[in-house]
Design an enzyme around this catalytic site. Sequence first.
Site, mmCIF file in Angstrom:
data_model
loop_
_atom_site.group_PDB
_atom_site.id
_atom_site.type_symbol
_atom_site.label_atom_id
_atom_site.label_comp_id
_atom_site.label_asym_id
_atom_site.label_seq_id
_atom_site.Cartn_x
_atom_site.Cartn_y
_atom_site.Cartn_z
ATOM 1 N N GLY A 224 0.779 -1.238 0.000
ATOM 2 C CA GLY A 224 0.000 0.000 0.000
ATOM 3 C C GLY A 224 0.805 1.280 0.000
ATOM 4 O O GLY A 224 0.214 2.361 0.053
ATOM 5 N N CYS A 334 -15.993 1.863 -27.064
ATOM 6 C CA CYS A 334 -17.286 2.489 -27.333
ATOM 7 C C CYS A 334 -18.096 2.738 -26.073
ATOM 8 O O CYS A 334 -19.180 2.163 -25.881
ATOM 9 C CB CYS A 334 -18.035 1.675 -28.370
HETATM 10 N N1 LLP Z 1 -1.145 -7.118 -0.197
HETATM 11 C C1 LLP Z 1 -2.451 -7.397 -0.368
HETATM 12 C C2 LLP Z 1 -3.070 -8.414 0.469
HETATM 13 C C3 LLP Z 1 -3.197 -6.693 -1.329
HETATM 14 O O1 LLP Z 1 -4.493 -6.966 -1.460
HETATM 15 C C4 LLP Z 1 -2.557 -5.719 -2.133
HETATM 16 C C5 LLP Z 1 -3.310 -4.978 -3.145
HETATM 17 C C6 LLP Z 1 -1.192 -5.474 -1.935
HETATM 18 C C7 LLP Z 1 -0.512 -6.200 -0.959
HETATM 19 C C8 LLP Z 1 -0.416 -4.470 -2.757
HETATM 20 O O2 LLP Z 1 -0.885 -3.166 -2.655
HETATM 21 P P1 LLP Z 1 -0.047 -1.983 -3.350
HETATM 22 O O3 LLP Z 1 1.312 -1.947 -2.684
HETATM 23 O O4 LLP Z 1 0.093 -2.322 -4.796
HETATM 24 O O5 LLP Z 1 -0.830 -0.761 -3.128
HETATM 25 N N2 LLP Z 1 -6.116 -2.053 -8.734
HETATM 26 C C9 LLP Z 1 -5.938 -1.005 -7.751
HETATM 27 C C10 LLP Z 1 -5.154 -1.463 -6.565
HETATM 28 C C11 LLP Z 1 -5.748 -2.679 -5.897
HETATM 29 C C12 LLP Z 1 -4.888 -3.198 -4.797
HETATM 30 C C13 LLP Z 1 -5.364 -4.527 -4.358
HETATM 31 N N3 LLP Z 1 -4.559 -5.105 -3.339
HETATM 32 C C14 LLP Z 1 -5.272 0.196 -8.407
HETATM 33 O O6 LLP Z 1 -4.947 0.123 -9.607
HETATM 34 O O7 LLP Z 1 -5.110 1.243 -7.772
#
Ligand code: LLP
Length: 407
Positions: A224, A334
């Site tokens: 995150g 579209c």
């Molecule tokens: N760990 C778990 C359990 C997760 O569910 C996620 C992301 C991460 C780590 C990694 O999070 P990050 O470091 O990438 O923020 N599609 C969305 C983001 C969805 C994230 C889902 N889980 C976007 O494009 O902003």
Amino acid sequence: MLRPTHIQGVSLKQLSDQFGSPLYVYDGEKIEAQVQALQQAFASVPLRIKYATKALSTLAILQLIREAGAGIDTVSIGEIHVGLMAGHEAKDIMYTPSGVAFKEIEEAVALGVMVNIDSLSLLEKFGKKYGSSVPACLRINPHILAGGNLKISVGHKESKFGISIAQLPQILALVEQYQIPIVGLHVHTGSDIYDAEVFLESGKVLFDAAMHFPKLRFLDFGGGFKVAYREGELATDIQKVGKIVGTAFQEFCARYGRPLEFWIEPGKYLVSEAGYFLTTVNVVKESSSLHFLGVDSGLNHLIRPMMYEAYHEIYNLSNTAGPKATYTVVGYICETDTFGAQRELHEVKEGDVLAIKNAGAYGFTMASNYNMRLRPAEVLIWKGKAQLIRKRETFEDLIANQIPLPS
Ligand code: LLP
């Protein structure tokens, strides 16, 4: 460099000519540098990076991630398999699914992967099936609202993820009943979290819960970390997170009585900025109010702007100087399909190649075949050389699984 035309000496424009458009391009050195930045920021703890595979799950990228010294976090059997193919050992893979069939859990256990359990129901099934024979991790929902927007906030009370921290007594009863060896506790509160304090807050929930589990080997603080999407935008201060959470973790380990491993699961932090999505302008169109650039791609290839109203920087690779004009960059799908509204770009002509930044994370992995469009090719620039790491799809790929009615 904010709007690079070259990566490791390789011209992006030339890659578009060579491999075709649209095209995903990744800077391998940037990914490595991000891994190193985390290793350095968390040097005070026994860090294990479990890259969130869902951000970008291409085989070659997972190989690079392994060589850079990180393991992986996965959310499907498919991700586990591609991780194993990339040379990650099962012991370095975490499986964090959400509400999957127990069959998938059995498959993951048979592959030797650590399962991160996210419901009481699953904990019970796991205990019944494996008793004390298979170690597991527990995903705790810490009841913390954090993250860039509600769609990507997953640690709050109303989120489907994890086992509520309020259900700790039920967790402990099941663990006791089936003698389940709980070796890890996990939290992940969301994506695009700027505030370093959030990681400390969820850490504290883990620390308190951890005192009830004597067999722990690690605590997993999730992913995150926020990256910058536009000029001047702030990113998570990794040094600060490393310092405050690292210090609290050391104090916790002293209280706990022995050192544990410190796991994190970054996705965006490792790959977002390493990715460039290249797309070519098909049409320059002036309406009565706006100046549109219609490109040879759309939300089928990069859905983040339409899905999360995410801002992605866009610039012209074919004209990098001279006067600018204001354009709205739109896709060919579209339905409303906007990559960026009212952007200042150096004057654009039909045929020009645009670069869209921060396309490494949740770009290709969220791409689809909507409108019967083909998914793009992917190129990795690694050690100063560009290599194709995924071929462009063909119409044959698209139609391969379809069965016509008998005539
Ligand atoms: N760990 C778990 C359990 C997760 O569910 C996620 C992301 C991460 C780590 C990694 O999070 P990050 O470091 O990438 O923020 N599609 C969305 C983001 C969805 C994230 C889902 N889980 C976007 O494009 O902003």
